[in-house]
Design an enzyme around this catalytic site. Structure first.
Site, PDB file in Angstrom:
ATOM      1  N   ARG A   1      42.156 -89.003 -42.608  1.00 42.84           N
ATOM      2  CA  ARG A   1      40.903 -88.347 -42.892  1.00 42.84           C
ATOM      3  C   ARG A   1      41.216 -87.183 -43.782  1.00 42.84           C
ATOM      4  NH1 ARG A   1      40.870 -90.785 -38.122  1.00 42.84           N
ATOM      5  NH2 ARG A   1      41.132 -89.018 -37.039  1.00 42.84           N
TER       6      ARG A   1
ATOM      7  N   GLU B   1      50.738 -86.019 -26.393  1.00 48.86           N
ATOM      8  CA  GLU B   1      50.678 -86.059 -25.158  1.00 48.86           C
ATOM      9  C   GLU B   1      51.880 -86.873 -24.389  1.00 48.86           C
ATOM     10  OE1 GLU B   1      46.745 -87.239 -23.833  1.00 48.86           O
ATOM     11  OE2 GLU B   1      47.076 -86.608 -22.028  1.00 48.86           O
TER      12      GLU B   1
HETATM   13  P1  AMP Z   1      46.200 -82.211 -33.069  1.00 47.87           P
HETATM   14  O1  AMP Z   1      47.609 -82.520 -33.624  1.00 47.87           O
HETATM   15  O2  AMP Z   1      46.153 -82.391 -31.530  1.00 47.87           O
HETATM   16  O3  AMP Z   1      45.620 -81.150 -33.567  1.00 47.87           O
HETATM   17  O4  AMP Z   1      45.334 -83.682 -33.609  1.00 47.87           O
HETATM   18  C1  AMP Z   1      44.879 -83.608 -34.867  1.00 47.87           C
HETATM   19  C2  AMP Z   1      44.981 -84.839 -35.640  1.00 47.87           C
HETATM   20  O5  AMP Z   1      44.624 -85.877 -34.703  1.00 47.87           O
HETATM   21  C3  AMP Z   1      44.067 -85.020 -36.729  1.00 47.87           C
HETATM   22  O6  AMP Z   1      44.946 -85.573 -37.897  1.00 47.87           O
HETATM   23  C4  AMP Z   1      42.801 -85.737 -36.384  1.00 47.87           C
HETATM   24  O7  AMP Z   1      42.411 -86.561 -37.329  1.00 47.87           O
HETATM   25  C5  AMP Z   1      43.341 -86.464 -35.094  1.00 47.87           C
HETATM   26  N1  AMP Z   1      42.503 -85.939 -34.002  1.00 47.87           N
HETATM   27  C6  AMP Z   1      42.686 -85.437 -32.826  1.00 47.87           C
HETATM   28  N2  AMP Z   1      41.890 -85.261 -31.855  1.00 47.87           N
HETATM   29  C7  AMP Z   1      40.797 -85.709 -32.445  1.00 47.87           C
HETATM   30  C8  AMP Z   1      39.278 -85.915 -31.982  1.00 47.87           C
HETATM   31  N3  AMP Z   1      38.934 -85.637 -30.837  1.00 47.87           N
HETATM   32  N4  AMP Z   1      38.531 -86.814 -33.005  1.00 47.87           N
HETATM   33  C9  AMP Z   1      39.040 -87.148 -34.158  1.00 47.87           C
HETATM   34  N5  AMP Z   1      40.380 -87.326 -34.277  1.00 47.87           N
HETATM   35  C10 AMP Z   1      41.222 -86.266 -33.809  1.00 47.87           C
END
Ligand code: AMP
Length: 171
Positions: free
Chosen positions: A59, A96
């Protein structure tokens, strides 16, 4: 002040129980919201000297490429494993449960390049931190992390200490 939040659809328990998924397809399909979002991303980035915009699969590709064209920078895709055909830098990061990996072509960023990193959501920051390490390996300098959405309680910013972080919507 625009209110882009109204265009985001929250889907509970997707892709698994306990996750509140932020769905941007409801923003993308609306012609006005699509334009408005682009304008706000551009406003945040137009003053920067940027050589390359990185979009994170998948995305982050959507506005990442658009933004690169607007600010006269090149576009670099950072992808999930085994999608890029040539030699890559590889970075593992913690999820996680378990680990994941991101890759970037070794010739995508030149030493000294100024880089803007774009993705749809900043959650725990693990993904963005992994990209910062890929850029470091290539010798580039990140001048901004740009997100559509930030989920502050997951504290992603703490993993991106010292970097400029812009997000259009905070939950
Ligand atoms: P993080 O590494 O935990 O910051 O997660 C970011 C990545 O995971 C991004 O590429 C987002 O597209 C996806 N992502 C994580 N959490 C969500 C969420 N609640 N809704 C949509 N996409 C998420």
């Amino acid at each position: 002040m625009s209110n882009l939040e109204q265009y985001i659809r929250t889907v509970n328990d997707y892709p698994k129980k306990g996750i509140s998924f932020k769905d941007i397809t409801t923003l993308l399909k609306d012609a006005n919201a699509l334009q408005l979002t682009g304008k706000e991303l551009f406003e945040n980035a137009k003053h920067l000297q940027v050589d390359k915009v990185i979009g994170i699969e998948s995305r982050g590709f959507m506005y990442g490429l658009w933004l690169a064209m607007q600010i006269n920078a090149g576009f670099v895709p950072v992808r999930k494993p085994n999608k890029l055909p040539s030699e890559v830098f590889r970075q593992e990061y913690q999820l996680e449960y378990g680990v994941d990996t991101l890759e970037m072509h070794v010739d995508a960023i030149q030493k000294g390049d100024k880089v803007l990193v774009h993705d749809d959501v900043l959650a725990t920051g693990g993904t963005a931190e992994a990209v910062s390490k890929l850029v470091e390996k290539a010798g580039g300098e990140i001048v901004q992390f740009s997100f559509l959405i930030e989920i502050p309680f997951l504290n992603g910013r703490s993993k991106l200490d010292g970097y400029e972080i812009k997000s259009l919507i905070q939950y």
